[in-house]
Write an enzyme that holds these catalytic residues in place. Structure first.
Site, short mmCIF file in Angstrom:
data_model
loop_
_atom_site.label_atom_id
_atom_site.label_comp_id
_atom_site.label_asym_id
_atom_site.label_seq_id
_atom_site.Cartn_x
_atom_site.Cartn_y
_atom_site.Cartn_z
N SER A 154 0.82 -1.22 0.00
CA SER A 154 0.00 0.00 0.00
C SER A 154 0.85 1.26 0.00
CB SER A 154 -0.89 0.05 1.24
OG SER A 154 -1.79 -1.00 1.25
N HIS A 201 -3.55 0.74 -4.57
CA HIS A 201 -3.10 -0.47 -5.27
C HIS A 201 -3.56 -0.38 -6.71
CE1 HIS A 201 -1.59 -2.96 -1.95
NE2 HIS A 201 -2.39 -2.19 -1.23
N HIS A 253 -5.98 -8.48 -1.69
CA HIS A 253 -5.99 -8.95 -0.30
C HIS A 253 -7.17 -9.90 -0.08
CE1 HIS A 253 -4.15 -4.94 -0.37
NE2 HIS A 253 -3.41 -5.33 0.66
N TYR A 292 -9.21 -9.70 2.35
CA TYR A 292 -10.39 -8.95 2.83
C TYR A 292 -11.23 -8.38 1.69
CZ TYR A 292 -7.55 -4.69 2.19
OH TYR A 292 -6.77 -3.70 1.66
N GLU A 293 -10.67 -8.36 0.47
CA GLU A 293 -11.46 -7.86 -0.66
C GLU A 293 -12.51 -8.88 -1.10
OE1 GLU A 293 -8.93 -5.58 -3.68
OE2 GLU A 293 -7.41 -6.36 -2.32
N ALA A 330 2.77 -2.22 3.79
CA ALA A 330 2.67 -1.16 4.78
C ALA A 330 2.20 -1.83 6.06
CB ALA A 330 1.64 -0.13 4.34
N MET A 384 -2.12 -6.63 6.73
CA MET A 384 -3.23 -7.46 6.22
C MET A 384 -2.84 -8.22 4.96
SD MET A 384 -6.25 -4.62 6.63
CE MET A 384 -6.36 -3.60 8.12
N SER A 385 -1.56 -8.55 4.81
CA SER A 385 -1.13 -9.19 3.55
C SER A 385 0.10 -10.07 3.80
CB SER A 385 -0.78 -8.10 2.53
OG SER A 385 0.37 -7.40 2.93
N ASN A 422 2.38 3.60 10.33
CA ASN A 422 1.70 4.20 11.48
C ASN A 422 2.13 3.47 12.74
OD1 ASN A 422 -0.16 2.07 10.05
ND2 ASN A 422 -0.71 2.02 12.20
N HIS A 432 -6.97 4.73 6.42
CA HIS A 432 -6.22 4.23 5.26
C HIS A 432 -5.40 5.37 4.65
CE1 HIS A 432 -5.18 1.58 2.00
NE2 HIS A 432 -5.84 2.25 1.09
N1 HPA Z 1 -2.98 -2.51 11.23
C1 HPA Z 1 -3.26 -3.40 10.25
N2 HPA Z 1 -2.85 -3.26 9.01
C2 HPA Z 1 -2.12 -2.18 8.71
C3 HPA Z 1 -1.78 -1.22 9.67
C4 HPA Z 1 -2.24 -1.40 11.01
O1 HPA Z 1 -1.99 -0.59 11.92
N3 HPA Z 1 -1.04 -0.28 9.05
C5 HPA Z 1 -0.92 -0.67 7.75
N4 HPA Z 1 -1.57 -1.82 7.54
#
Ligand code: HPA
Length: 301
Positions: free
Chosen positions: A43, A74, A96, A98-99, A126, A227-228, A251, A264
């Site tokens: 991401s 993406h 992903h 989750y999609e 990310a 998440m990947s 983050n 996001h």
């Molecule tokens: N949590 C889950 N997935 C993520 C995060 C997060 O803080 N940052 C980027 N992808």
């Protein structure tokens, strides 16, 4: 569908091999390039594709059985070309779980990479930092992962095994290749880029974690959360592809009282800072891998 016994099982395998062959042939019709390296951009990291030379871009929608990325950040295209002189198949964006895609769809490009001859996979993402000392924009070399999603029954290798690709019960004790990790550490030192090391944990998403989730993840030994990555690495390692994984910290996932909500947009915004370090690091690693006559890059023997 009968996945367990008899002719149904063989037909599943044949159908899966056919899908991989059809996608591979469609890619080869667009470029004569036989990639040595696969690179997946996470991401907000799409701009790294600008480093590719003599490249041809192919939207996922034009490749049979590839599914399209539905998330902002993406782009959904393959970029075939040279990176640091090595023939590379770059995924500008991934899909992903989750999609709503199946694990087979999420990992299908890895099977195609293998079919096309990819020996090395560099996977990026990310991720949220679970360690207070990680800063937004930092890089973390993935030393191992916590496959929580694999553990709950969503391992992408569930189903008939293709022995032509890899074993039924693949070892995962060195899923993140020690030789490639060593190269990445050497490259980061040369370039003066700080590279943390740690364990990546994948959750399915798409909701971010609750404070209790995050306390749990820290307790079980995770350093960064996303998440990947875990499905792709599981399938690549099974197929004998050597994997280098790098998380870009987008983050902090260490919540303090009064921490602002995560979005996001915040994850994507960190991408540029990450790419500024990630691009030279990846190019340097590939430069160190450059084959000198032999099949295996000399620095890895
Ligand atoms: N949590 C889950 N997935 C993520 C995060 C997060 O803080 N940052 C980027 N992808």
């Amino acid at each position: 569908m009968n996945h367990i016994h008899g002719p149904g099982r063989q037909m599943d395998l044949e159908a899966s091999r056919t899908r991989v062959r059809e996608a591979s042939e469609a890619i080869l019709r667009r470029t004569g390039l036989h990639p040595h390296v696969g690179l997946i951009l996470g991401s907000g990291l799409s701009s790294l594709a600008g480093e590719m030379k003599d490249s041809v871009s192919i939207p996922y929608a034009e490749i049979p059985h590839f599914v399209s990325a539905t998330v902002e950040g993406h782009l959904g295209e393959l970029v075939m070309g040279a990176l640091a002189g090595l023939p590379t198949m770059l995924m500008r964006g991934r899909v992903h779980y989750y999609e709503g895609y199946t694990m087979e769809q999420v990992t299908f490009p890895i099977r195609v990479m293998r079919h096309l001859g990819v020996k090395y996979l560099i996977v990026t993402n990310a991720a949220g930092a679970l360690k207070p000392e990680f800063r937004v924009g930092d890089l973390m070399l993935i030393t191992d992962h916590l496959g929580l999603v694999n553990m709950v029954g969503l391992n992408p290798l569930i189903g008939p095994n293709d022995p032509a690709i890899g074993p039924r019960f693949p070892d995962m004790s060195q899923a993140y290749d020690p030789g490639l990790r060593k190269l990445a550490l050497e490259a980061s030192e040369e370039l003066g880029i700080h590279l943390h090391q740690g364990v990546y944990v994948m959750l399915s998403g798409p909701s971010f974690e609750t404070p209790a989730d995050l306390r749990f993840l820290r307790l079980i030994g995770a350093d960064a959360v996303g998440m990947s990555t875990v499905p792709e690495v599981t399938v690549a390692h099974h197929a004998g592809i050597r994997v280098l994984g790098i998380s870009g910290i987008s983050n902090s996932a260490v919540l303090e009282p009064g921490s602002p909500p995560l979005s996001h947009e915040e994850v994507l915004a960190a991408g540029q800072t990450v790419v500024a370090h990630l691009a030279p690091l990846i190019k340097r690693v590939l430069g160190m891998m450059e084959p000198q006559g032999g099949e295996a890059p000399s620095a890895l023997q």
